[in-house]
Design an enzyme around this catalytic site. Structure first.
Site, PDB file in Angstrom:
ATOM      1  N   HIS A 187       0.817  -1.218   0.000  1.00 20.37           N
ATOM      2  CA  HIS A 187       0.000   0.000   0.000  1.00 20.37           C
ATOM      3  C   HIS A 187       0.844   1.258   0.000  1.00 20.37           C
ATOM      4  O   HIS A 187       0.400   2.308  -0.462  1.00 20.37           O
ATOM      5  CB  HIS A 187      -0.978  -0.023   1.175  1.00 20.37           C
ATOM      6  CG  HIS A 187      -2.128  -0.928   0.897  1.00 20.37           C
ATOM      7  ND1 HIS A 187      -2.147  -2.227   1.307  1.00 20.37           N
ATOM      8  CD2 HIS A 187      -3.247  -0.731   0.158  1.00 20.37           C
ATOM      9  CE1 HIS A 187      -3.254  -2.797   0.870  1.00 20.37           C
ATOM     10  NE2 HIS A 187      -3.938  -1.920   0.165  1.00 20.37           N
ATOM     11  N   GLU A 429     -12.073  -9.847  -4.782  1.00 21.46           N
ATOM     12  CA  GLU A 429     -10.620  -9.927  -4.586  1.00 21.46           C
ATOM     13  C   GLU A 429     -10.203 -11.224  -3.910  1.00 21.46           C
ATOM     14  O   GLU A 429      -9.065 -11.368  -3.480  1.00 21.46           O
ATOM     15  CB  GLU A 429     -10.090  -8.696  -3.844  1.00 21.46           C
ATOM     16  CG  GLU A 429     -10.812  -8.345  -2.572  1.00 21.46           C
ATOM     17  CD  GLU A 429     -10.318  -7.044  -1.939  1.00 21.46           C
ATOM     18  OE1 GLU A 429      -9.291  -6.493  -2.351  1.00 21.46           O
ATOM     19  OE2 GLU A 429     -10.993  -6.586  -1.003  1.00 21.46           O
ATOM     20  N   ASP A 453      -5.216  -7.871  -4.449  1.00 16.27           N
ATOM     21  CA  ASP A 453      -5.438  -9.000  -3.541  1.00 16.27           C
ATOM     22  C   ASP A 453      -5.823 -10.253  -4.308  1.00 16.27           C
ATOM     23  O   ASP A 453      -5.458 -11.356  -3.896  1.00 16.27           O
ATOM     24  CB  ASP A 453      -6.512  -8.648  -2.503  1.00 16.27           C
ATOM     25  CG  ASP A 453      -5.914  -7.883  -1.343  1.00 16.27           C
ATOM     26  OD1 ASP A 453      -4.804  -8.242  -0.914  1.00 16.27           O
ATOM     27  OD2 ASP A 453      -6.532  -6.909  -0.890  1.00 16.27           O
ATOM     28  N   CYS A 500     -10.489  -2.020  -9.941  1.00 20.56           N
ATOM     29  CA  CYS A 500      -9.878  -0.907  -9.221  1.00 20.56           C
ATOM     30  C   CYS A 500      -8.487  -1.264  -8.687  1.00 20.56           C
ATOM     31  O   CYS A 500      -7.838  -0.441  -8.063  1.00 20.56           O
ATOM     32  CB  CYS A 500     -10.780  -0.409  -8.100  1.00 20.56           C
ATOM     33  SG  CYS A 500     -11.072  -1.652  -6.846  1.00 20.56           S
TER      34      CYS A 500
HETATM   35  C1  PEP Z   1      -7.019  -4.615  -4.448  1.00 19.20           C
HETATM   36  O1  PEP Z   1      -6.826  -5.504  -3.616  1.00 19.20           O
HETATM   37  O2  PEP Z   1      -6.807  -4.761  -5.682  1.00 19.20           O
HETATM   38  C2  PEP Z   1      -7.524  -3.301  -4.034  1.00 19.20           C
HETATM   39  C3  PEP Z   1      -7.915  -2.397  -4.907  1.00 19.20           C
HETATM   40  O3  PEP Z   1      -7.525  -3.003  -2.709  1.00 19.20           O
HETATM   41  P1  PEP Z   1      -6.196  -2.761  -1.843  1.00 19.20           P
HETATM   42  O4  PEP Z   1      -5.033  -2.607  -2.783  1.00 19.20           O
HETATM   43  O5  PEP Z   1      -6.434  -1.535  -1.032  1.00 19.20           O
HETATM   44  O6  PEP Z   1      -6.111  -4.002  -1.021  1.00 19.20           O
HETATM   45 MG    MG Z   2      -7.622  -5.331  -1.636  1.00 20.53          MG
END
Ligand code: PEP
Ligand code: MG
Length: 548
Positions: A187, A429, A453, A500
């Site tokens: 992140h 995910e 994920d 996303c």
């Molecule tokens: C993902 O897992 O692709 C997602 C968009 O959420 P995060 O990266 O915040 O886990």
């Molecule tokens: Mg995620």
């Protein structure tokens, strides 16, 4: 000139001074004191101040999150009174004649290790708490509030940065991130992309603290770092920076244009944000909406739970600023690498498979309901949609809907206005969600695929582990087939589907996603116009879909 190499997580050139970020724990040094008795008094004063802080925190938590959730603060207070803990600190100060910070740090580490090896689950969980209280006392001793204050724009260098640390940095003051450790899928890397700044990670021990204050150039395209650059390198990089800026200006010409391919296929391009301060970049880059508002960053920025009012103000601001465009807010996705101390999450052997995201919300319903109330209240001011992370079953979705019914009933009973028809979606995910996407599609209004994920859970690869970066392959056929399957199931049930995760911004897959029938791609604000450009240059009639 020194040249260092790392892994690029976001392109761009940054030129400026390095500021080395050193965490409080790393700063603890052992030194001899002349008057150990006085040092013991200094410790006692710091402990009293820390107890007062906890008292205030408890009152706030009691009012905001209820007695059950506030109880952990009482546990911290009790630990700060524990005679064994206090004796250990005083003995180290008095017998070794050393500073209080060191005595507290060592005692915290020893007690934490002792707790973590205990059989009893409750005691095991106290390992994180004893570190937490020790850090609090050390912060008081250091007269710091644990934040890194920046007074001029700098290149942040660090051993590693947790998302909670990254989010607390003043964005206007950060030219670039460079770290010794870190994975490209973490992140912190995602935050660097959202902030639209060059970032290089995994540099290793070559990145030395002695570079603090030195002038440097970061080439986020190649992952190169030039410390005290020679004149010719500086000139070359200035040219590269200028070319990059010119490209950005050219892309700005695409503002107001449609996301449509040469053969007429349209797609929505939205933006991912972590905070309301990112909305300026969303508007500047003309995104069609916000496809992922990672609401957990609101929690990571704070030392205690954000209240309903605080959250409401931020969601309302997002809804109003986007003026009728869709704002998809994801509910709290905390846990794993996204840790906020005040949640007191247990130390886990497999945090990515652990107590996180919707699992926390369905367990600690007070926290969840506070957020849902804020979201529904804000829905009266714009086009808010809500989505839920880490879904694995129909039961979870049904339980969420029941809680939403309760929230709506409570709001109606108190005469508070909200949008009764706001769209509810889920993140896809986990492989489980993919496999039952036909059933899930009947329960929700939309899907958004979290490829970060989904890749982690499908390929059994910890996205945080830098050693595995080369095995982390979101282009794997398994992932592409899962996306296709989920898209088909969404469409069969008349629902729309977006992506996303970071893969949405991968221009080598844009045409594949268009062919698959994906309805929306949500990317970092800085990538929106580049993606629009890619869509407008595509001609699907000339491309064979190939995901095998
Ligand atoms: C993902 O897992 O692709 C997602 C968009 O959420 P995060 O990266 O915040 O886990
Ligand atoms: Mg995620």
């Amino acid at each position: 000139m020194y040249v260092l190499k790392g892994k690029s997580v976001f392109g761009g050139i940054a030129i400026g001074k390095i500021a080395f970020y050193i965490k409080s724990k790393e700063k603890i040094k052992r030194y001899k004191v002349d008057e150990p008795e006085e040092e013991a008094v200094r410790f006692e004063n710091a402990r009293q101040t820390a107890l007062v802080q906890l008292e205030e925190l408890y009152k706030k938590a009691l009012a905001e999150v209820g007695e059950a959730n506030a109880a952990i603060i009482l546990v911290h207070q009790m630990m700060m009174e524990d005679l064994d803990y206090l004796d250990s600190i005083r003995n180290i100060i008095l017998n070794q004649g050393v500073n209080a910070e060191y005595a507290v740090g060592v005692t915290g580490d020893n007690f934490s290790q002792m707790f973590s090896t205990m059989e009893d689950e409750y005691m095991k969980e106290r390992a994180a708490d004893v570190l937490d209280i020790s850090n609090r006392i050390v912060r008081v001793l250091n007269k710091e509030d644990g934040r890194f204050i920046l007074t001029e724009p700098v290149i942040i260098a660090a051993d590693d940065l947790a998302p909670s640390e990254t989010i607390q940095l003043d964005k206007n003051m950060v030219l670039s991130f460079i770290t010794r450790q870190g994975s490209t899928n973490s992140h912190t890397a995602i935050l660097a992309r959202t902030m639209n700044i060059p970032a290089v990670i995994g540099i290793g021990e070559e990145l030395k603290e002695e570079y603090d204050g030195k002038y440097a150039i970061i080439d986020g395209f190649t992952g190169s770092i030039y410390i005290e650059p020679e004149e010719n390198v500086l000139k070359e990089m200035e040219v590269k920076k200028k070319q990059e800026e010119e490209k950005k200006v050219l892309l700005q010409k695409l503002r107001g244009q449609e996301n449509v391919t040469i053969d007429g296929k349209k797609i929505n391009i939205y933006a991912n944000i972590g905070n309301s301060t990112d909305i300026g970049a969303v508007l500047k880059n003309d995104a069609g909406g916000i496809g992922l508002f990672r609401s957990e960053f609101l929690y990571l920025e704070k030392d205690t739970f954000p209240t309903e009012e605080e959250q409401f103000a931020i969601y309302k601001y997002a809804a109003e600023s986007m003026a009728g465009k869709k704002v998809i807010i994801r509910t709290l996705d905390i846990g794993a690498d996204k840790q906020a101390g005040y949640f007191d999450l247990p130390l886990e052997e497999n945090p990515a498979l652990g107590y996180r995201a919707i699992r926390i919300c369905l367990t600690e319903k007070d926290i969840f309901k506070t957020q849902l109330r804020a979201l529904y209240r804000a829905s009266a001011f714009g086009n808010i949609a809500i989505m839920f992370p880490m879904i694995t079953s129909l039961e979870e979705v049904k339980e969420i809907k029941e809680i939403i019914m309760e929230v709506k009933t409570e709001l109606s009973e108190t005469g508070i206005d909200f949008n009764n028809n706001l769209e509810l979606g889920i993140m896809i995910e986990t492989p489980a969600a993919v496999m039952i996407s036909d059933m899930l599609a009947k329960e929700v209004d939309f899907f958004s695929i979290g490829t970060n994920d989904l890749t982690q859970y499908t390929l059994a690869i910890d996205r945080q582990n830098p050693k595995l970066d080369k095995f982390y392959n979101p282009h794997h056929t398994a992932i592409l087939r899962m996306i296709q399957l989920t898209a088909d199931n969404a469409h069969k049930n008349g629902k729309w589907i977006g992506i996303c995760g970071e893969l949405a911004g991968d221009l080598s897959l844009t045409e594949t996603f268009l062919k698959m029938g994906i309805d929306e791609l949500s990317v970092s604000p800085g990538l929106v116009l580049g993606l629009r450009n890619k869509v407008r240059e595509s001609d699907l009639s000339k491309i064979k879909k190939n995901i095998n």
